[in-house]
Design an enzyme around this catalytic site. Structure first.
Site, PDB file in Angstrom:
ATOM      1  N   PHE A  31       0.828  -1.192   0.000  1.00  0.00           N
ATOM      2  CA  PHE A  31       0.000   0.000   0.000  1.00  0.00           C
ATOM      3  C   PHE A  31       0.867   1.249   0.000  1.00  0.00           C
ATOM      4  CE2 PHE A  31      -2.759  -3.297   1.508  1.00  0.00           C
ATOM      5  CZ  PHE A  31      -3.950  -3.013   0.870  1.00  0.00           C
ATOM      6  N   SER A  32       0.392   2.276  -0.674  1.00  0.00           N
ATOM      7  CA  SER A  32       1.027   3.592  -0.772  1.00  0.00           C
ATOM      8  C   SER A  32       2.374   3.582  -1.483  1.00  0.00           C
ATOM      9  CB  SER A  32       1.171   4.241   0.611  1.00  0.00           C
ATOM     10  OG  SER A  32      -0.107   4.574   1.108  1.00  0.00           O
ATOM     11  N   SER A  33       2.714   2.518  -2.171  1.00  0.00           N
ATOM     12  CA  SER A  33       3.983   2.518  -2.905  1.00  0.00           C
ATOM     13  C   SER A  33       3.917   3.425  -4.123  1.00  0.00           C
ATOM     14  CB  SER A  33       4.385   1.102  -3.306  1.00  0.00           C
ATOM     15  OG  SER A  33       3.380   0.486  -4.070  1.00  0.00           O
ATOM     16  N   TYR A 148      -2.002  14.010   5.178  1.00  0.00           N
ATOM     17  CA  TYR A 148      -2.111  12.983   4.152  1.00  0.00           C
ATOM     18  C   TYR A 148      -3.247  13.355   3.209  1.00  0.00           C
ATOM     19  CZ  TYR A 148      -1.252   8.100   2.797  1.00  0.00           C
ATOM     20  OH  TYR A 148      -0.878   6.962   2.144  1.00  0.00           O
TER      21      TYR A 148
END
Length: 183
Positions: A31-33, A148
């Site tokens: 996730f979030s890569s 974020y």
């Protein structure tokens, strides 16, 4: 280094049940890569002189002109533009819904609209969606705090505008294919 592998290491088990050790072909959902890959693409654009971190975001995405921000009590005109460096450092004021101020409420409505469009088979491009986000009030004064949010998505739109190539295509051509990243 210079085309030669310097180190490879694998730790753990790919399958506990089959007692199969971790190998080069193990795939993971990370996730979030996309934020890291987008950062690399942004650095490449800066290095090539296509994007300046000090440029106003509105030079690439006109939806980010003449913005307002939530000061905790009311919406106020921004005293400075959102800069590319704000997007890269997640200090743009474009947050994910959840802080519950007028900026987040507008972002929530815009993402709901996007999901509704997808459900109806209408697909919005990265640049158009980023410009739509830019017309929402910011959750705080640009550069004043970290939160974020949709910053990597917005940076992807900037990269599309700067290169004239769809974001996914530029990632494939400049990063994934040269590195042999097929998955």
């Amino acid at each position: 280094h210079k085309g030669e592998e310097v180190y490879y290491g694998a730790v753990g088990m790919a399958s506990l049940e089959a007692h199969r050790p971790m190998g080069r072909d193990a795939l993971f959902r990370m996730f979030s890569s996309s934020k890291c890959v987008t950062g690399l693409a942004a650095a490449m654009c800066v290095e090539r002189g296509l994007v300046s971190p000090l440029a106003p975001l509105s030079e690439y995405l006109p939806g980010f002109k003449d913005q307002t921000f939530w000061d905790g009590k009311e919406l106020r005109p921004c005293d400075r533009p959102v800069y590319i460096q704000d997007v890269l450092s997640m200090t743009s004021g474009v947050c994910y819904p959840g802080r519950w101020n007028p900026g987040d409420t507008a972002i929530d409505a815009e993402t709901a609209r996007l999901h509704d469009e997808i459900d109806r088979g209408v697909f919005t491009g990265t640049v158009e969606f980023a410009n739509r986000l830019g017309r929402c009030p910011l959750s705080f004064r640009p550069g004043s705090q970290w939160a974020y949010g949709f910053n990597a998505d917005i940076m992807g739109a900037v990269i599309e505008v700067a290169t004239g190539v769809r974001f996914g295509a530029i990632l494939r051509r400049e990063i994934f294919d040269p590195l042999g990243m097929k998955d």
